[in-house]
Design a protein around this motif. Structure first.
Motif, PDB file in Angstrom:
ATOM      1  N   ASP A 203       0.651  -1.530   0.011  1.00 47.06           N
ATOM      2  CA  ASP A 203      -0.045  -0.437  -0.084  1.00 47.06           C
ATOM      3  C   ASP A 203       0.555   1.055   0.089  1.00 47.06           C
ATOM      4  N   VAL A 204       2.099   1.110  -0.022  1.00 46.99           N
ATOM      5  CA  VAL A 204       3.088   2.421  -0.259  1.00 46.99           C
ATOM      6  C   VAL A 204       3.508   2.176  -1.713  1.00 46.99           C
ATOM      7  N   GLU A 205       3.296   3.759  -2.112  1.00 49.02           N
ATOM      8  CA  GLU A 205       3.087   4.184  -3.466  1.00 49.02           C
ATOM      9  C   GLU A 205       5.030   3.926  -4.255  1.00 49.02           C
ATOM     10  N   VAL A 206       5.786   3.084  -4.727  1.00 47.10           N
ATOM     11  CA  VAL A 206       6.693   3.469  -5.288  1.00 47.10           C
ATOM     12  C   VAL A 206       7.061   4.588  -6.210  1.00 47.10           C
ATOM     13  N   GLY A 207       6.172   4.517  -7.383  1.00 51.20           N
ATOM     14  CA  GLY A 207       6.449   5.368  -8.125  1.00 51.20           C
ATOM     15  C   GLY A 207       5.037   5.023  -9.754  1.00 51.20           C
ATOM     16  N   THR A 208       5.309   5.890 -10.377  1.00 53.23           N
ATOM     17  CA  THR A 208       4.775   5.833 -10.833  1.00 53.23           C
ATOM     18  C   THR A 208       5.316   5.929 -12.808  1.00 53.23           C
ATOM     19  N   ARG A 245      18.621   3.577  -0.374  1.00 51.27           N
ATOM     20  CA  ARG A 245      18.537   5.585  -0.676  1.00 51.27           C
ATOM     21  C   ARG A 245      17.015   5.637  -1.464  1.00 51.27           C
ATOM     22  N   GLY A 246      16.729   4.785  -1.856  1.00 52.61           N
ATOM     23  CA  GLY A 246      15.193   5.370  -2.614  1.00 52.61           C
ATOM     24  C   GLY A 246      14.531   4.627  -3.445  1.00 52.61           C
ATOM     25  N   ALA A 247      13.634   4.534  -4.492  1.00 54.34           N
ATOM     26  CA  ALA A 247      12.855   3.981  -5.212  1.00 54.34           C
ATOM     27  C   ALA A 247      13.682   4.546  -7.050  1.00 54.34           C
ATOM     28  N   VAL A 252      16.664   4.985 -12.748  1.00 53.55           N
ATOM     29  CA  VAL A 252      16.743   5.780 -12.467  1.00 53.55           C
ATOM     30  C   VAL A 252      15.464   6.756 -11.386  1.00 53.55           C
ATOM     31  N   THR A 253      16.359   7.628 -10.227  1.00 51.75           N
ATOM     32  CA  THR A 253      15.242   7.724  -9.569  1.00 51.75           C
ATOM     33  C   THR A 253      14.400   7.901  -9.548  1.00 51.75           C
ATOM     34  N   LEU A 254      13.139   7.683  -8.959  1.00 54.98           N
ATOM     35  CA  LEU A 254      12.550   7.576  -9.135  1.00 54.98           C
ATOM     36  C   LEU A 254      11.460   9.080  -8.029  1.00 54.98           C
ATOM     37  N   SER A 255      11.111   8.124  -6.699  1.00 58.16           N
ATOM     38  CA  SER A 255      10.996   8.709  -5.288  1.00 58.16           C
ATOM     39  C   SER A 255      12.018   8.687  -4.251  1.00 58.16           C
ATOM     40  N   THR A 257      10.833   6.772  -1.485  1.00 54.82           N
ATOM     41  CA  THR A 257      10.152   5.965  -0.207  1.00 54.82           C
ATOM     42  C   THR A 257      11.635   5.090  -0.694  1.00 54.82           C
ATOM     43  N   THR A 258      11.941   4.493   0.491  1.00 58.24           N
ATOM     44  CA  THR A 258      12.884   3.465   0.582  1.00 58.24           C
ATOM     45  C   THR A 258      12.560   2.284   1.125  1.00 58.24           C
ATOM     46  N   ILE A 259      13.343   1.714   1.409  1.00 58.03           N
ATOM     47  CA  ILE A 259      13.010  -0.189   1.984  1.00 58.03           C
ATOM     48  C   ILE A 259      12.548   0.155   3.006  1.00 58.03           C
ATOM     49  N   ALA A 260      12.787   1.143   4.212  1.00 61.52           N
ATOM     50  CA  ALA A 260      11.784   1.007   5.555  1.00 61.52           C
ATOM     51  C   ALA A 260      10.777   0.955   5.116  1.00 61.52           C
ATOM     52  N   ASP A 261      10.328   1.817   4.202  1.00 61.07           N
ATOM     53  CA  ASP A 261       8.908   2.443   3.847  1.00 61.07           C
ATOM     54  C   ASP A 261       8.060   1.189   3.929  1.00 61.07           C
ATOM     55  N   LEU A 262       7.993   0.326   3.281  1.00 52.98           N
ATOM     56  CA  LEU A 262       7.259  -0.616   2.995  1.00 52.98           C
ATOM     57  C   LEU A 262       6.885  -1.123   3.980  1.00 52.98           C
TER      58      LEU A 262
END
Length: 320
Positions: A203-208, A245-247, A252-255, A257-262
């Motif tokens: 339910d965590v948005e990773v990116g589009t 480091r993020g998504a 290419v950097t997207l958002s 959101t980190t692994i801890a957020d999941l």
């Protein structure tokens, strides 16, 4: 004869093959053909059966690929020679395939093994051999055969999967990636039909990712011959990844959101949702490809890297 020739069977091909093997007569034929090639007359004489009965049963075995029938001139016209193609059959059941490597777990999820879906026309799904249910009818996504899907599409909505969380107990997930072949969904196809396709994990948005279009007009490398090229035939292979480091998408950097957020450690499965948001700027739908459709021989593939904190007990190699 080559030893241990094996046939791997899955999806729509399983039931016809099992039916062909359910006959004691056909099993006896396979046994006779193990070490030599026989023509129909020789089979009939050896088994003490009418020629018509032998011919019918050989046709059943040939239809599922277990026997090869070749014709050649004989002493009394054309004779049909029968030979056995395989020594064993392996059946792959629907569901996720899991592999464990050094500090990595890889899970391959068939696209038809979703746990929930919301789809609006244009929509549908097909297996390797046929359309499942009815086109543009969302009810078709709940047909029992949906597990065999090799292509699914919808003009609006989402599809969600439950991946097993097979990271060893006591380990910490350091990174996660998801790769899949997909594209937009236009009526027939349209290479200039953008769609904003979003990935959520737990339910965590990773990116589009914005797909540039819906691709067709020529067959994909894996597109079945029966599927018309006037429809969608292939997509683009994309990889989302999440780490501390993020998504990113394709590096290419997207958002942020980190692994801890999941919150991966708190659940025995991982929810993966792919879809188009109601408020997306480009609401161009989605096509999702299995490993027997499109250009890439893979399902949805999740890879999770992990490590054991200092002092943590490490499981015996080969166990999860």
């Amino acid at each position: 004869m080559d030893a241990n020739r094996a046939l791997l069977v899955e999806g729509d091909a399983v039931l016809p093959l099992v039916k062909a093997l359910s006959s004691e007569t056909r099993q006896a034929m396979l046994a006779l053909l193990t070490h030599k090639v026989l023509n129909l007359s020789e089979l009939a004489a050896t088994m003490n059966l009418p020629h018509s009965t032998v011919s019918f049963n050989v046709n059943q075995l040939e239809a599922v690929g277990l026997v090869v029938v070749e014709t050649e001139p004989g002493t009394r016209g054309i004779q049909k020679l029968c030979s056995k193609r395989y020594d064993e059959v392996r059946i792959r059941l629907p569901g996720a395939a899991v592999e464990a490597e050094q500090n990595t777990v890889t899970i391959s999820m068939p696209i038809g093994s979703y746990r929930s879906v919301e789809a609006s026309p244009t929509c549908g799904l097909v297996s390797e051999t046929k359309i499942i249910g009815m086109l543009d009818d969302p009810r078709s996504f709940f047909e029992p055969e949906h597990v065999n899907a090799q292509l699914l599409w919808f003009g609006a909505g989402h599809v969600e999967y439950a991946f097993p969380n097979n990271v060893p107990y006591g380990a910490v997930t350091t990174d996660l990636s998801l790769s899949m072949e997909l594209c937009s969904e236009a009526p027939n196809y349209n290479p200039e039909w953008p769609s904003d396709i979003t990935l959520w994990i737990n339910d965590v948005e990773v990116g589009t990712w914005t797909s540039p279009g819906d691709f067709g007009g020529k067959p994909g490398l894996l597109t079945p011959a029966w599927w018309q090229i006037e429809g969608t035939t292939y997509g683009v292979l994309k990889q989302w990844s999440v780490s501390e480091r993020g998504a990113m998408i394709d590096g290419v950097t997207l958002s942020a959101t980190t692994i801890a957020d999941l919150s991966l450690a708190q659940a025995n499965h991982i929810r993966v949702r792919i879809g188009v948001k109601d408020d997306a700027r480009n609401k161009g739908g989605l096509n999702l490809f299995g490993r027997k459709f499109g250009n890439y021989p893979q399902d949805i593939v999740m890879r999770m890297g992990f490590e054991f904190p200092a002092g943590a007990a490490v499981p015996i190699a080969g166990t999860i």
